[in-house]
Design a protein around this motif. Structure first.
Motif, short mmCIF file in Angstrom:
data_model
loop_
_atom_site.label_atom_id
_atom_site.label_comp_id
_atom_site.label_asym_id
_atom_site.label_seq_id
_atom_site.Cartn_x
_atom_site.Cartn_y
_atom_site.Cartn_z
N LEU A 107 10.95 38.68 75.63
CA LEU A 107 10.92 39.84 76.51
C LEU A 107 9.75 39.86 77.49
O LEU A 107 9.68 40.74 78.34
N ASP A 108 8.84 38.91 77.38
CA ASP A 108 7.65 38.95 78.23
C ASP A 108 7.98 38.99 79.72
O ASP A 108 7.27 39.63 80.51
N GLY A 109 9.05 38.33 80.10
CA GLY A 109 9.43 38.29 81.50
C GLY A 109 9.85 39.63 82.06
O GLY A 109 9.96 39.79 83.29
N TYR A 110 10.08 40.62 81.17
CA TYR A 110 10.50 41.95 81.62
C TYR A 110 9.40 42.99 81.46
O TYR A 110 9.62 44.17 81.72
N LEU A 111 8.22 42.57 81.04
CA LEU A 111 7.12 43.52 80.83
C LEU A 111 6.73 44.26 82.10
O LEU A 111 6.29 45.40 82.06
N HIS A 112 6.87 43.59 83.23
CA HIS A 112 6.44 44.19 84.50
C HIS A 112 7.62 44.34 85.46
O HIS A 112 7.45 44.25 86.68
N ASP A 113 8.79 44.57 84.89
CA ASP A 113 9.98 44.79 85.71
C ASP A 113 9.77 45.97 86.65
O ASP A 113 9.04 46.92 86.34
N SER A 114 10.41 45.95 87.81
CA SER A 114 10.24 47.03 88.79
C SER A 114 10.87 48.34 88.35
O SER A 114 10.53 49.41 88.87
N ASP A 115 11.77 48.29 87.37
CA ASP A 115 12.44 49.50 86.90
C ASP A 115 11.76 50.02 85.63
O ASP A 115 11.60 49.29 84.66
N ARG A 116 11.39 51.30 85.63
CA ARG A 116 10.64 51.82 84.48
C ARG A 116 11.49 51.84 83.22
O ARG A 116 10.96 51.68 82.12
N GLU A 117 12.79 52.03 83.33
CA GLU A 117 13.61 52.09 82.12
C GLU A 117 13.77 50.70 81.50
O GLU A 117 13.96 50.59 80.29
N VAL A 118 13.71 49.67 82.32
CA VAL A 118 13.68 48.32 81.76
C VAL A 118 12.39 48.15 80.97
O VAL A 118 12.39 47.67 79.84
N ARG A 119 11.27 48.58 81.56
CA ARG A 119 9.98 48.45 80.87
C ARG A 119 9.95 49.31 79.62
O ARG A 119 9.35 48.92 78.60
N MET A 120 10.59 50.48 79.66
CA MET A 120 10.65 51.32 78.47
C MET A 120 11.45 50.64 77.36
O MET A 120 11.09 50.71 76.18
N THR A 121 12.54 49.99 77.75
CA THR A 121 13.34 49.26 76.76
C THR A 121 12.50 48.17 76.12
O THR A 121 12.53 47.97 74.90
N VAL A 122 11.73 47.47 76.95
CA VAL A 122 10.84 46.43 76.43
C VAL A 122 9.80 47.04 75.49
O VAL A 122 9.53 46.51 74.41
N ALA A 123 9.21 48.17 75.90
CA ALA A 123 8.17 48.83 75.09
C ALA A 123 8.71 49.27 73.74
O ALA A 123 7.97 49.32 72.75
N GLU A 124 9.99 49.59 73.66
CA GLU A 124 10.61 50.00 72.40
C GLU A 124 10.85 48.83 71.46
O GLU A 124 10.97 49.01 70.25
N ARG A 125 10.93 47.61 72.03
CA ARG A 125 11.39 46.49 71.22
C ARG A 125 10.37 45.36 71.03
O ARG A 125 10.41 44.68 70.01
#
Length: 255
Positions: A107-125
């Motif tokens: 998931l590291d590649g999505y840590l700084h995604d431009s969409d906050r909900e993508v980053r929230m999904t990453v933060a949850e997992r």
């Protein structure tokens, strides 16, 4: 970030498509699709989802479809190996689905995604030890999710977060011995949480707080010999809590 999707039109739910042009029309005879209800080529997320739920073997073929919603739904049902090989999608909804399915060590590649909900999904997992990358995220909801899972050893780094909701979560999770770090927080609600969880000796410093609810919490935890001076506090509830603790002590002594 792609533009906000308006969603399927209500008409899209009732207008039936031409089954003769569908590459999966053979499924109609098998009862695996229903025109106007369970349909892959309709511009309707609900119909597409019903179809792929019933026919997941088709999902992989839709991962590169031109319709964002069909790709997003297909990413839910396609084999994980196929989803892992996908290039980064231009649509944030698709990326959210991918982030919800990838193994946590990918998931590291999505840590700084431009969409906050993508980053929230990453933060949850993502693994808790990797959450430090989100401590300074620009969106408070992402930081809040990080604060809920961050290891205690790193949590104090968020004690000065600019958002009070994040600091409240930090105050709920910090070990009691570390809460003095937040005793002077600007927000009374944060200080109330701090006072309610502090070690007794540390709670003494909260007895003079400007907010009476903070003092009330501190009175419940501070050593008995330190609270007598609040017996004449301006707030009745604080005075009552002091007297109740003193009376309980005296009652215990007399028994």
């Amino acid at each position: 970030m792609s533009e906000r999707h308006p969603g399927a039109s209500p008409l899209a739910e009732v207008v039936r498509v031409d089954c003769l042009v569908c590459p999966h029309r053979a499924l109609l005879a098998e009862g695996k699709c229903v025109p106007g209800d369970i349909c892959l080529i309709a511009q309707s997320g609900r119909q597409i989802d019903r179809f792929l739920r019933r026919n997941p073997q088709v999902a992989q073929d839709c991962l590169n479809d031109g319709f964002w919603e069909r790709r997003a739904i297909a990413a839910r049902y396609a084999p994980l190996e196929a989803v892992r090989k996908l290039p980064r999608d231009a649509d944030e909804v698709v990326r959210r689905v991918v982030a919800s399915r990838l193994p946590i060590d990918e998931l590291d590649g999505y840590l700084h995604d431009s969409d906050r909900e993508v980053r929230m999904t990453v933060a949850e997992r993502i693994a808790p030890e990797r959450l430090s990358a989100l401590i300074g995220d620009e969106d408070y909801l992402v930081r809040l999710q990080a604060a809920k899972r961050l290891p205690h050893g790193q949590l104090r780094r968020m004690a000065g977060d600019p958002d009070r909701e994040v600091r409240k979560e930090v105050a709920r999770r910090l070990p009691p011995f570390a809460l003095s770090l937040m005793a002077k927080d600007d927000d009374a609600e944060v200080r109330r949480i701090v006072a309610s969880r502090m070690l007794p000796d540390d709670a003494v410093q909260m007895l003079a707080d400007d907010d009476w609810l903070v003092r009330l919490e501190a009175v419940q935890r501070a050593p008995l010999e330190t609270i007598a001076e609040l017996v004449d506090d301006a707030e009745p509830d604080v005075r009552g809590a002091v007297r109740e603790r003193l009376n309980d002590f005296l009652l215990g002594e007399s028994q």
